[in-house]
Design an enzyme around this catalytic site. Structure first.
Site, PDB file in Angstrom:
ATOM      1  N   LYS A   1      -1.071   5.551   8.394  1.00 21.60           N
ATOM      2  CA  LYS A   1      -0.327   5.554   7.121  1.00 21.60           C
ATOM      3  C   LYS A   1      -1.296   5.741   5.952  1.00 21.60           C
ATOM      4  O   LYS A   1      -1.070   6.571   5.062  1.00 21.60           O
ATOM      5  CB  LYS A   1       0.440   4.254   6.964  1.00 21.60           C
ATOM      6  CG  LYS A   1       1.061   4.071   5.580  1.00 21.60           C
ATOM      7  CD  LYS A   1       1.553   2.652   5.372  1.00 21.60           C
ATOM      8  CE  LYS A   1       1.916   2.409   3.908  1.00 21.60           C
ATOM      9  NZ  LYS A   1       2.335   1.017   3.647  1.00 21.60           N
TER      10      LYS A   1
ATOM     11  N   THR B   1       0.868  -1.176   0.000  1.00 18.85           N
ATOM     12  CA  THR B   1       0.000   0.000   0.000  1.00 18.85           C
ATOM     13  C   THR B   1       0.901   1.221   0.000  1.00 18.85           C
ATOM     14  O   THR B   1       1.592   1.493   0.983  1.00 18.85           O
ATOM     15  CB  THR B   1      -0.927   0.018   1.229  1.00 18.85           C
ATOM     16  OG1 THR B   1      -1.817  -1.093   1.154  1.00 18.85           O
ATOM     17  CG2 THR B   1      -1.744   1.299   1.266  1.00 18.85           C
TER      18      THR B   1
ATOM     19  N   LYS C   1      -7.685   1.631  -2.712  1.00 19.82           N
ATOM     20  CA  LYS C   1      -7.327   1.250  -1.341  1.00 19.82           C
ATOM     21  C   LYS C   1      -7.390   2.444  -0.399  1.00 19.82           C
ATOM     22  O   LYS C   1      -7.975   2.368   0.688  1.00 19.82           O
ATOM     23  CB  LYS C   1      -5.924   0.632  -1.326  1.00 19.82           C
ATOM     24  CG  LYS C   1      -5.348   0.347   0.073  1.00 19.82           C
ATOM     25  CD  LYS C   1      -6.092  -0.759   0.789  1.00 19.82           C
ATOM     26  CE  LYS C   1      -5.561  -0.962   2.211  1.00 19.82           C
ATOM     27  NZ  LYS C   1      -4.226  -1.600   2.235  1.00 19.82           N
TER      28      LYS C   1
END
Length: 309
Positions: A260, A110, A185
């Site tokens: 994050k 990611t 995502k």
């Protein structure tokens, strides 16, 4: 100089088998690599942690002593790395220019959309089909082979990658061109972070108003306030059996990982001039929670910070 790859798999019966180089055997990468091994693929893996590399070997894979060693002779390269800088470095130093044309590249990290698209462009220029395929489902999903993959890349690259992703996950969705997997995502996880804060705030307020949380759950889970954050991951213990709140917030998905993703979403929002006021506030609150020493706690544990105020 790398040549061309004309035959990328060997076939046993109706199942196409491949030699897979897997770089990044952390909490997510190791079980993913093991599932590829269980599916019959020959997996050669590398991680900075020798313990993780040896765990792959114990599960039927082969331990490599370097990233370059993992990719040599591989038909497919899979990476699961912490951040965009690591992805850029690994592909520029150990993959692109080293493996033959036609080798399939699958990045499950990611990372920021810009890095994903930059690496994919370099791969394309070298004749290497590539997809970005970040995952949702946490460590449990990685171990159980039930991950959701959000995939960005050309149709031909996606079709080649799909059988390998199916060995590691349950739901495989093609989101469009390169970088769109990462875009999907971070949009998804921004919604999740905001939803968890909303659920946490509502349940804390219910407690202060004297409303039994089980009764609120019974109502809201069937009403317009319903959300995955509540019905599958409720931050109040005793209401959803599988939720981390029942295990003292032992993580499935840590607060640090949520932060994050929220920060990646804010970077993307700034780059695309998208207005995300709730995403911005969610990032601020999770930053506060992580900086107070709770980065390793499940992200749903943020209810404790709200409860203490």
């Amino acid at each position: 100089m790398a040549g061309d790859r004309t035959d990328t798999t060997r076939t046993e019966g109706e199942v196409s088998m491949a030699t897979i180089g897997f770089i990044g055997l952390g909490n997510m990468g190791l079980p993913m690599a093991l599932n590829l091994t269980k599916a019959g693929h020959a997996v050669r893996g590398f991680d900075m942690s020798e313990k993780q590399t040896q765990a792959l070997a114990a599960g039927g894979g082969v331990a490599a002593t370097s990233a370059a060693g993992a990719v040599d002779g591989a038909d497919v390269i899979v990476t699961m790395l912490p951040a965009g800088e690591h992805v850029r470095t690994v592909y520029s130093e150990s993959v692109i220019g080293r493996v033959p044309k036609g080798t399939l590249l699958i990045d499950c990290s990611t990372i920021d959309v810009e890095s994903a698209r930059a690496v994919a462009a370099d791969a394309e220029a070298a004749g290497l089909p590539m997809v970005d395929a970040p995952v949702s489902g946490g460590v449990a999903g990685a171990a159980g082979g039930t991950l959701t993959f959000m995939v960005g890349g050309a149709d031909t690259a996606f079709k080649r990658a799909e059988p390998f992703l199916q060995a590691m996950g349950k739901t495989i969705v093609h989101a469009g061109g390169s970088g769109n997997g990462q875009a999907a995502k971070i949009c998804n996880n921004m919604m999740l972070g905001i939803s968890m804060l909303a659920v946490s705030e509502a349940f804390v307020m219910a407690e202060k108003l004297g409303l039994d949380t089980a009764r609120l759950f019974a109502i809201a889970s069937k009403a317009s306030g319903q959300s995955w954050a509540m019905t599958s991951y409720c931050p109040v213990p005793g209401l959803v059996e599988s939720a981390p709140s029942n295990r003292n917030f032992k993580p499935g998905f840590t607060a640090s990982m949520m932060l994050k993703d929220l920060m990646l979403a804010q970077d993307a929002a700034e780059a695309s001039s998208a207005s995300t006021p709730l995403g911005h506030e969610a990032a601020r609150l999770f930053k506060e929670y992580v900086e107070s020493g709770h980065g390793a706690v499940d992200f749903s544990g943020i209810i404790q910070m709200l409860r203490e105020r």
